[in-house]
Design a protein around this motif. Structure first.
Motif, PDB file in Angstrom:
ATOM      1  N   LEU A  44       0.897  -1.365   0.124  1.00  0.00           N
ATOM      2  CA  LEU A  44       0.003   0.062  -0.066  1.00  0.00           C
ATOM      3  C   LEU A  44       0.999   0.846  -0.051  1.00  0.00           C
ATOM      4  N   SER A  45       1.717   0.644   0.434  1.00  0.00           N
ATOM      5  CA  SER A  45       2.899   2.793   0.278  1.00  0.00           C
ATOM      6  C   SER A  45       3.677   2.428  -0.714  1.00  0.00           C
ATOM      7  N   THR A  46       4.038   1.638  -0.506  1.00  0.00           N
ATOM      8  CA  THR A  46       4.316   1.219  -2.123  1.00  0.00           C
ATOM      9  C   THR A  46       3.402   2.187  -3.464  1.00  0.00           C
ATOM     10  N   PHE A  47       2.564   1.599  -3.538  1.00  0.00           N
ATOM     11  CA  PHE A  47       1.085   2.169  -4.947  1.00  0.00           C
ATOM     12  C   PHE A  47       1.053   3.306  -4.009  1.00  0.00           C
ATOM     13  N   THR A  48       0.564   3.616  -3.075  1.00  0.00           N
ATOM     14  CA  THR A  48       0.775   5.577  -2.514  1.00  0.00           C
ATOM     15  C   THR A  48       1.991   5.999  -3.098  1.00  0.00           C
ATOM     16  N   GLY A  49       3.102   5.943  -2.440  1.00  0.00           N
ATOM     17  CA  GLY A  49       3.929   6.945  -3.094  1.00  0.00           C
ATOM     18  C   GLY A  49       4.430   6.928  -4.918  1.00  0.00           C
ATOM     19  N   ALA A  50       3.907   6.062  -5.028  1.00  0.00           N
ATOM     20  CA  ALA A  50       4.048   5.705  -6.752  1.00  0.00           C
ATOM     21  C   ALA A  50       3.076   7.008  -7.497  1.00  0.00           C
ATOM     22  N   GLY A 118       6.769  11.036  -2.548  1.00  0.00           N
ATOM     23  CA  GLY A 118       7.067   9.548  -3.266  1.00  0.00           C
ATOM     24  C   GLY A 118       8.194   9.202  -2.839  1.00  0.00           C
ATOM     25  N   GLY A 119       9.125   9.671  -3.274  1.00  0.00           N
ATOM     26  CA  GLY A 119       9.711   9.030  -3.371  1.00  0.00           C
ATOM     27  C   GLY A 119      10.379   8.348  -1.420  1.00  0.00           C
ATOM     28  N   LEU A 120       9.985   8.984  -0.702  1.00  0.00           N
ATOM     29  CA  LEU A 120      10.451   8.628   0.321  1.00  0.00           C
ATOM     30  C   LEU A 120       9.175   7.227   0.663  1.00  0.00           C
ATOM     31  N   LEU A 121       7.784   7.532   0.406  1.00  0.00           N
ATOM     32  CA  LEU A 121       7.091   7.046   1.270  1.00  0.00           C
ATOM     33  C   LEU A 121       7.189   5.542   0.219  1.00  0.00           C
ATOM     34  N   MET A 122       7.594   5.387  -0.894  1.00  0.00           N
ATOM     35  CA  MET A 122       8.220   4.185  -1.570  1.00  0.00           C
ATOM     36  C   MET A 122       8.554   3.532  -0.788  1.00  0.00           C
ATOM     37  N   PHE A 123       9.811   4.417  -0.611  1.00  0.00           N
ATOM     38  CA  PHE A 123      11.374   3.054  -0.248  1.00  0.00           C
ATOM     39  C   PHE A 123      11.706   3.461   1.411  1.00  0.00           C
ATOM     40  N   TYR A 124      10.943   4.064   1.580  1.00  0.00           N
ATOM     41  CA  TYR A 124      11.383   3.947   3.870  1.00  0.00           C
ATOM     42  C   TYR A 124      10.457   2.868   4.200  1.00  0.00           C
ATOM     43  N   PRO A 125       9.268   2.538   3.828  1.00  0.00           N
ATOM     44  CA  PRO A 125       9.345   1.069   4.976  1.00  0.00           C
ATOM     45  C   PRO A 125      10.013  -0.221   4.804  1.00  0.00           C
ATOM     46  N   PHE A 126      10.752  -0.317   3.027  1.00  0.00           N
ATOM     47  CA  PHE A 126      12.040  -1.106   3.248  1.00  0.00           C
ATOM     48  C   PHE A 126      12.868  -1.302   4.433  1.00  0.00           C
ATOM     49  N   CYS A 127      12.686  -0.381   5.026  1.00  0.00           N
ATOM     50  CA  CYS A 127      13.866  -0.452   5.605  1.00  0.00           C
ATOM     51  C   CYS A 127      14.074  -1.092   6.650  1.00  0.00           C
TER      52      CYS A 127
END
Length: 243
Positions: A44-50, A118-127
């Protein structure tokens, strides 16, 4: 959190050995099976960030394309010597004039801001899931967050410069060349992921921007573009009309 799975589903024997692409893909699928709720939030975070990033691109392109159209019309009237119509003057107030324009600063800078968000929202959760993959020598969550934030900012600026460069390539070629150079430097910096290279890119980009504003005729108010047959370097030396 799990300890890190090898390709056969067992715990990795050594975290000093890098994982292959197949092992990373396997672990990602296994992690999604064992952490369904976290996986759902990640998707969901990745989709929203995109979506937010794409919205930022739309804002940026809308602003820059409108500005290019206004500048091209102003160039046409400046070359012909005819007075600008009221309609063009009103459009110029909205889009032309840099930070003094009514709409362009908000849409262009806002678009870049949305691209960063959008980039932060897409990739930060992967941390938060890297440790679950058992990656060798994985950075801490704080280090990962810092890296993601830095890469999101530099990457967004790079893509924004590239898109803006394409908008201006036929109207202000020197500006387009400058923006393309900044974009290329940003892409190299994010690929290498070196803090020193990113710092060098930032300083170099500032120097190029100063050089453009100080020495390139097309950056000055009242610029009249030369004939299309005039070489680009002659315009730089002041060979354009009006200089």
């Amino acid at each position: 959190r799990t300890s890190g799975l090898a390709g056969n589903g067992t715990e990795t024997e050594s975290k000093d050995e890098p994982l292959t692409a197949g092992q990373v893909d396997f672990e990602a699928k296994e992690w999604a099976k064992t952490h369904p709720e976290e996986a759902r939030k990640l998707y969901l975070s990745t989709f929203t960030g995109a979506i937010i990033g794409m919205l930022g691109i739309v804002f940026l392109l809308t602003s820059e394309i409108n500005t290019v159209l206004v500048v091209r019309d102003k160039d046409l009237f400046a070359s012909s010597g005819a007075p600008m119509p009221v309609e063009l003057e009103e459009r110029a107030e909205m889009w032309d004039g840099g930070l003094n324009a009514r709409w362009r600063p908000w849409l262009s800078l806002g678009g870049v801001g949305l691209m960063v968000a959008g980039g932060l929202l897409m990739f930060y959760p992967f941390c938060s899931v890297l440790a679950d993959f058992g990656l060798p020598q994985a950075a801490s969550t704080a280090d990962c967050a810092t890296s993601v934030a830095l890469m999101a900012v530099v990457g967004a600026i790079g893509w924004a410069c590239l898109l803006t460069s394409l908008c201006w390539v036929c109207t202000r070629p020197w500006a387009s060349l400058l923006l393309c150079s900044i974009s290329l430097g940003a892409q190299v910096s994010t690929s290498v992921a070196s803090p020193f290279l990113i710092l060098f890119w930032a300083v170099s980009s500032g120097f190029l921007a100063y050089w453009y504003l100080a020495y390139i005729p097309e950056a000055h108010e009242g610029y009249r573009p030369p004939d299309w047959r005039t070489p680009l370097w002659r315009d730089y030396r002041g060979g354009g009309q009006g200089y």
